[in-house]
Write a protein that holds these residues in place. Structure first.
Motif, short mmCIF file in Angstrom:
data_model
loop_
_atom_site.label_atom_id
_atom_site.label_comp_id
_atom_site.label_asym_id
_atom_site.label_seq_id
_atom_site.Cartn_x
_atom_site.Cartn_y
_atom_site.Cartn_z
N LEU A 32 0.79 -1.24 -0.05
CA LEU A 32 -0.02 0.19 -0.10
C LEU A 32 0.91 0.98 0.14
CD1 LEU A 32 -2.99 1.19 -0.07
CD2 LEU A 32 -2.78 0.94 2.47
N LEU A 33 1.96 1.19 0.64
CA LEU A 33 2.85 2.40 0.53
C LEU A 33 3.64 2.49 -0.55
CD1 LEU A 33 4.58 2.00 4.07
CD2 LEU A 33 3.02 3.61 3.52
N TYR A 34 3.88 1.45 -1.25
CA TYR A 34 4.53 1.52 -2.75
C TYR A 34 3.31 2.15 -3.49
CZ TYR A 34 8.88 -0.94 -2.32
OH TYR A 34 10.09 -1.60 -1.91
N LEU A 35 2.01 1.74 -3.47
CA LEU A 35 0.92 2.31 -4.09
C LEU A 35 0.79 3.82 -4.10
CD1 LEU A 35 -1.48 1.26 -6.08
CD2 LEU A 35 -2.76 1.29 -3.94
N VAL A 36 0.87 4.26 -2.77
CA VAL A 36 0.76 5.49 -2.64
C VAL A 36 1.95 6.30 -2.91
CG1 VAL A 36 0.28 7.21 -0.62
CG2 VAL A 36 -0.99 4.89 -0.68
N PHE A 37 2.93 5.92 -2.45
CA PHE A 37 4.19 6.99 -2.59
C PHE A 37 4.86 6.81 -3.94
CE2 PHE A 37 3.72 6.65 2.04
CZ PHE A 37 3.27 7.95 2.32
N PHE A 38 4.85 5.53 -4.50
CA PHE A 38 5.63 5.38 -5.72
C PHE A 38 4.54 5.36 -6.98
CE2 PHE A 38 7.64 2.09 -8.63
CZ PHE A 38 8.89 2.90 -8.69
N LEU A 120 -8.88 -2.26 -4.28
CA LEU A 120 -9.81 -1.54 -3.80
C LEU A 120 -9.03 0.02 -3.73
CD1 LEU A 120 -12.27 -3.07 -1.46
CD2 LEU A 120 -12.61 -2.59 -3.95
N ALA A 121 -7.98 -0.08 -2.99
CA ALA A 121 -7.06 1.20 -2.71
C ALA A 121 -6.72 1.94 -4.28
CB ALA A 121 -6.19 0.93 -1.96
N ALA A 122 -6.12 0.77 -5.09
CA ALA A 122 -5.76 1.33 -6.22
C ALA A 122 -6.88 2.02 -7.13
CB ALA A 122 -5.07 -0.14 -6.86
N VAL A 123 -8.19 1.33 -7.07
CA VAL A 123 -9.27 1.92 -8.00
C VAL A 123 -9.55 3.20 -7.44
CG1 VAL A 123 -11.75 1.39 -8.30
CG2 VAL A 123 -10.15 -0.39 -8.78
N ALA A 124 -9.42 3.45 -6.10
CA ALA A 124 -9.81 4.81 -5.59
C ALA A 124 -8.77 5.95 -5.98
CB ALA A 124 -9.51 4.59 -4.14
N MET A 183 8.12 -4.18 -10.07
CA MET A 183 7.95 -2.73 -9.92
C MET A 183 7.76 -2.18 -11.36
SD MET A 183 7.85 -2.83 -6.94
CE MET A 183 7.26 -1.15 -6.59
N LEU A 184 8.80 -2.52 -12.28
CA LEU A 184 8.50 -2.02 -13.50
C LEU A 184 8.93 -3.18 -14.60
CD1 LEU A 184 10.65 1.29 -13.02
CD2 LEU A 184 8.29 1.21 -13.37
N PRO A 185 8.25 -3.00 -15.90
CA PRO A 185 8.60 -3.98 -16.83
C PRO A 185 10.01 -4.21 -16.92
CG PRO A 185 6.87 -2.73 -17.70
CD PRO A 185 7.35 -1.83 -16.39
N MET A 186 10.45 -5.49 -17.09
CA MET A 186 12.13 -5.48 -17.40
C MET A 186 12.55 -5.26 -18.86
SD MET A 186 13.09 -6.84 -14.58
CE MET A 186 14.70 -7.50 -15.04
N THR A 187 11.69 -4.95 -19.50
CA THR A 187 12.11 -4.58 -21.02
C THR A 187 12.56 -3.32 -20.89
OG1 THR A 187 9.61 -3.71 -21.30
CG2 THR A 187 10.08 -5.92 -22.35
N LEU A 188 12.35 -2.40 -19.80
CA LEU A 188 12.82 -1.15 -19.66
C LEU A 188 14.30 -1.18 -19.18
CD1 LEU A 188 9.92 0.61 -17.58
CD2 LEU A 188 10.62 0.82 -20.04
N GLY A 189 14.77 -2.31 -19.18
CA GLY A 189 16.35 -2.23 -18.64
C GLY A 189 17.24 -2.67 -19.97
#
Length: 249
Positions: A32-38, A120-124, A183-189
């Motif tokens: 949830l912290l990753y969701l809110v702050f990242f 549910l938090a992500a939808v909000a 966290m992020l798609p590996m194709t970005l690396g």
């Protein structure tokens, strides 16, 4: 008898979880912290995939929830060994497979519940995804939890103290998270990192979940993700059951 025994063990441990509501909700805190702050940092950034940044981030966070939570599930067995609970279970006629399945199904129930709260938090916060894709994601979380908690319990039966168990789990969990593209798609690396990540089974699950969250249900990613998730669960439960039988737990 297997179903009956599994239901008894499952009910016993689920009641324990329900009595510890604080721990139940605290488990979802880190994702949830990753969701809110990242999450807001990724809004509008080109992440190399279909859909919004939330449709890329949330599937990874759900698998992160199952990854870290299930890997540390074995601590319970170590504590029970110290309290004599496992020894008392050895003298009962309960199936050894049921002793494992009851525990891992409890873990799956708990983490799917936490995954629902996270979605549910992500939808909000702005996530928009098809209901079918979200439900498929819960299925992947459940399979991952069954797999990793089975292996975690098996490992915990082989060690004697939390001091031995913790470093072993940390040595596996951190590289797993970094090389799976949670966290992020590996194709970005760089190309070498993307190639290396294909040796990590969790990579296939997160790719499949991200496809599900954009409504793409017939892709190669989805096929490989399902095959890896089901195969990994079958192997992990087999290994866990064998350890439970040979140790007499």
């Amino acid at each position: 008898m297997l179903l009956h025994d599994t239901a008894i063990i499952y009910g016993r441990y689920l009641r324990q979880s329900l009595r510890s509501r604080f721990a139940l909700l605290f488990g979802v805190l880190m994702p949830l912290l990753y969701l809110v702050f990242f999450g807001p940092l990724l809004t509008g950034l080109p992440l190399g995939g279909r859909g919004s940044s939330w449709q890329v981030l949330v599937p990874g966070l759900l698998l992160q929830l199952g990854l870290f939570g299930a890997m540390f599930a074995g601590f319970m067995i170590i504590l029970e060994n110290g309290q004599g609970v496992v020894e008392r279970m050895r003298v009962t006629p309960v199936s050894r497979l049921a002793l494992l399945l009851g525990r891992v199904l409890r873990e799956a129930t708990v983490f799917v519940f936490q995954a629902v709260l996270l979605v549910l938090a992500a939808v909000a916060m702005g996530l928009r995804a098809p209901l079918a894709g979200i439900l498929i994601g819960f299925g992947f979380v459940a399979l991952l939890t069954v797999s990793l908690s089975s292996l975690s319990y098996a490992l915990a039966m082989k060690v004697r103290t939390p001091q031995e168990f913790g470093p072993l789990v940390n040595a596996v969990s951190m590289p797993s998270m970094l090389l799976s593209g949670l966290m992020l798609p590996m194709t970005l690396g760089p190309a070498w990192l993307d190639v290396l990540s294909h040796f990590m089974p969790f990579r296939y699950l997160v790719d499949a979940m991200r496809d599900a969250y954009v409504g793409a249900y017939t892709t190669d990613h989805m096929l490989y993700g399902v095959l890896v998730a089901v195969g990994f669960a079958a192997v992990a439960v087999t290994v866990g059951t064998r350890v439970f039988r040979t140790t007499g737990a």
